[in-house]
Design a protein around this motif. Sequence first.
Motif, short mmCIF file in Angstrom:
data_model
loop_
_atom_site.label_atom_id
_atom_site.label_comp_id
_atom_site.label_asym_id
_atom_site.label_seq_id
_atom_site.Cartn_x
_atom_site.Cartn_y
_atom_site.Cartn_z
N GLY A 155 1.35 -1.41 0.23
CA GLY A 155 0.18 0.10 0.16
C GLY A 155 0.52 1.15 0.31
O GLY A 155 2.49 0.62 0.69
N CYS A 156 0.06 2.37 -0.62
CA CYS A 156 1.00 3.59 -1.03
C CYS A 156 1.45 4.66 0.51
O CYS A 156 0.38 3.88 2.14
CB CYS A 156 0.23 5.27 -0.98
SG CYS A 156 0.58 6.09 -1.45
N VAL A 157 2.64 4.47 1.07
CA VAL A 157 2.97 5.52 2.38
C VAL A 157 2.67 6.38 3.06
O VAL A 157 2.48 6.84 4.10
CB VAL A 157 4.69 5.46 2.72
CG1 VAL A 157 4.75 4.45 2.69
CG2 VAL A 157 4.99 6.00 1.57
N VAL A 158 1.24 6.84 1.70
CA VAL A 158 1.03 8.21 1.70
C VAL A 158 -0.14 8.09 3.06
O VAL A 158 -0.72 7.26 2.95
CB VAL A 158 0.68 9.43 0.43
CG1 VAL A 158 -0.20 10.90 1.11
CG2 VAL A 158 2.06 9.68 -0.10
N ASP A 159 -0.52 8.74 3.98
CA ASP A 159 -1.85 8.73 5.09
C ASP A 159 -2.89 9.20 4.17
O ASP A 159 -3.28 9.72 3.26
CB ASP A 159 -1.90 9.49 6.01
CG ASP A 159 -0.38 9.22 7.36
OD1 ASP A 159 -0.03 8.01 7.35
OD2 ASP A 159 -0.64 10.41 8.00
N SER A 184 -1.98 6.02 -7.82
CA SER A 184 -2.27 7.15 -7.67
C SER A 184 -1.25 8.93 -7.57
O SER A 184 -1.77 9.93 -7.71
CB SER A 184 -2.96 7.21 -6.30
OG SER A 184 -4.23 6.88 -5.80
N GLY A 185 0.22 8.08 -8.13
CA GLY A 185 0.87 8.85 -8.65
C GLY A 185 1.87 10.33 -7.80
O GLY A 185 2.97 10.84 -7.87
N HIS A 186 1.58 9.19 -6.18
CA HIS A 186 2.81 9.54 -5.83
C HIS A 186 4.20 9.19 -5.89
O HIS A 186 3.89 7.56 -6.35
CB HIS A 186 2.67 9.38 -3.88
CG HIS A 186 0.97 9.73 -3.38
ND1 HIS A 186 0.74 9.30 -3.38
CD2 HIS A 186 0.67 11.46 -3.31
CE1 HIS A 186 -0.54 10.42 -3.22
NE2 HIS A 186 -0.41 11.47 -3.03
N SER A 187 5.21 10.06 -5.38
CA SER A 187 6.76 9.21 -6.34
C SER A 187 7.60 9.61 -5.51
O SER A 187 7.80 10.21 -4.23
CB SER A 187 7.17 9.23 -7.91
OG SER A 187 7.35 10.97 -8.14
N TRP A 188 8.73 8.84 -5.66
CA TRP A 188 9.83 9.03 -4.37
C TRP A 188 11.12 8.05 -5.20
O TRP A 188 11.16 7.42 -5.88
CB TRP A 188 9.43 8.27 -2.67
CG TRP A 188 8.07 8.05 -1.58
CD1 TRP A 188 7.96 9.16 -1.47
CD2 TRP A 188 7.18 7.57 -2.54
NE1 TRP A 188 6.39 9.60 -0.73
CE2 TRP A 188 6.19 7.91 -1.74
CE3 TRP A 188 6.97 6.74 -3.37
CZ2 TRP A 188 4.88 7.49 -1.54
CZ3 TRP A 188 5.55 6.21 -3.45
CH2 TRP A 188 4.25 6.48 -3.07
N GLU A 189 12.04 8.88 -4.55
CA GLU A 189 12.99 8.21 -4.95
C GLU A 189 13.39 6.74 -3.76
O GLU A 189 12.80 7.04 -3.08
CB GLU A 189 14.59 9.08 -3.99
CG GLU A 189 15.03 10.24 -5.15
CD GLU A 189 15.33 9.74 -6.24
OE1 GLU A 189 16.19 8.87 -6.45
OE2 GLU A 189 14.68 10.39 -7.27
N MET A 190 13.94 5.91 -4.72
CA MET A 190 13.79 4.32 -3.77
C MET A 190 14.60 4.59 -2.40
O MET A 190 13.71 3.97 -1.29
CB MET A 190 14.54 3.19 -4.90
CG MET A 190 13.67 3.10 -5.95
SD MET A 190 14.67 1.71 -6.43
CE MET A 190 13.86 1.73 -8.24
N ARG A 191 15.17 5.28 -2.34
CA ARG A 191 16.08 5.23 -0.51
C ARG A 191 15.11 6.40 0.78
O ARG A 191 14.85 5.91 0.85
CB ARG A 191 17.17 6.03 -0.91
CG ARG A 191 18.42 5.23 -1.23
CD ARG A 191 20.00 5.79 -0.64
NE ARG A 191 20.32 4.55 -1.78
CZ ARG A 191 21.21 3.47 -1.65
NH1 ARG A 191 21.16 2.53 -0.44
NH2 ARG A 191 21.64 2.69 -2.69
N THR A 195 13.15 4.97 3.58
CA THR A 195 12.57 5.20 4.87
C THR A 195 11.73 5.97 4.88
O THR A 195 11.46 5.01 6.68
CB THR A 195 13.92 6.40 4.97
OG1 THR A 195 15.04 6.25 4.55
CG2 THR A 195 13.82 7.45 6.54
N ILE A 196 11.16 5.55 4.43
CA ILE A 196 9.68 6.95 4.93
C ILE A 196 8.19 4.87 5.57
O ILE A 196 8.16 5.19 6.71
CB ILE A 196 8.62 6.86 4.07
CG1 ILE A 196 9.26 7.97 3.42
CG2 ILE A 196 6.98 6.93 4.03
CD1 ILE A 196 8.86 8.99 2.38
N ARG A 197 9.16 3.64 5.15
CA ARG A 197 8.43 2.44 5.31
C ARG A 197 8.90 1.95 6.26
O ARG A 197 7.74 1.70 7.67
CB ARG A 197 8.02 1.87 4.01
CG ARG A 197 7.51 0.19 3.95
CD ARG A 197 7.14 -0.81 2.98
NE ARG A 197 6.62 -1.41 2.89
CZ ARG A 197 6.50 -2.59 2.92
NH1 ARG A 197 7.95 -3.32 3.30
NH2 ARG A 197 5.60 -4.20 2.87
#
Length: 208
Positions: A155-159, A184-191, A195-197
């Motif tokens: 699942g997406c890490v965005v609340d 849904s379009g949210h994107s991140w650098e892998m690293r 960290t977020i997850r």
Amino acid sequence: MEFRSCPRNHAQEIRVAVGSVLCTPCVEQLERTLRTLPGLHQEGLHHILSTSGRRNPTKVSGSRRRDHLNISALDARNNILAILESWAGYVVEKAQVPAPGRSVPHLACFLVLHLEWLTAQPPAVEFADEVESLRVESLRAIDPEPEGQQAPVIGCVVDDCPGTINASPPAARSAAPGGVSCTSGHSWEMRELLTIRHRRDRQRKDAA
């Protein structure tokens, strides 16, 4: 003197070790596995960001290295830490001993140190099974079977975002090079995503 057979599955009945719930081969295997977990945990770190193995050495232009997120390796590392922490907490609470450091090497060493006590406790079978499952899970994440591989979805890490993240290379194509994105379009650098997850997993564990 009454002898009991080991409660774990064996090809033949094997008597439990003196003062233990488990047989001697199980205890010895358990110790070996505990000692390998720090190395597997470290090895998994190198496999979280995997590079696609498909390369065309004759293609000079238009080729781009594509990294993708190995969710299995990430989950295997998180599970090693979480389960070792849980059993270390059990030892600290029941045996009234000082707690170890929270790193995998410290936790594994602590459990080996108290292995004789642990294997004499009622949940010794559960402990041995969980430790063995960590080894199997880590090996599969590091060197997966080629047949039937399917990239896991998280699942997406965005609340409150209903989107999902697919760890396969095609999912990475919708994000910036070296990144991943959710549906849904949210994107991140892998690293950054790692960290977020990890922080979210830690918050959920502490809340539980």
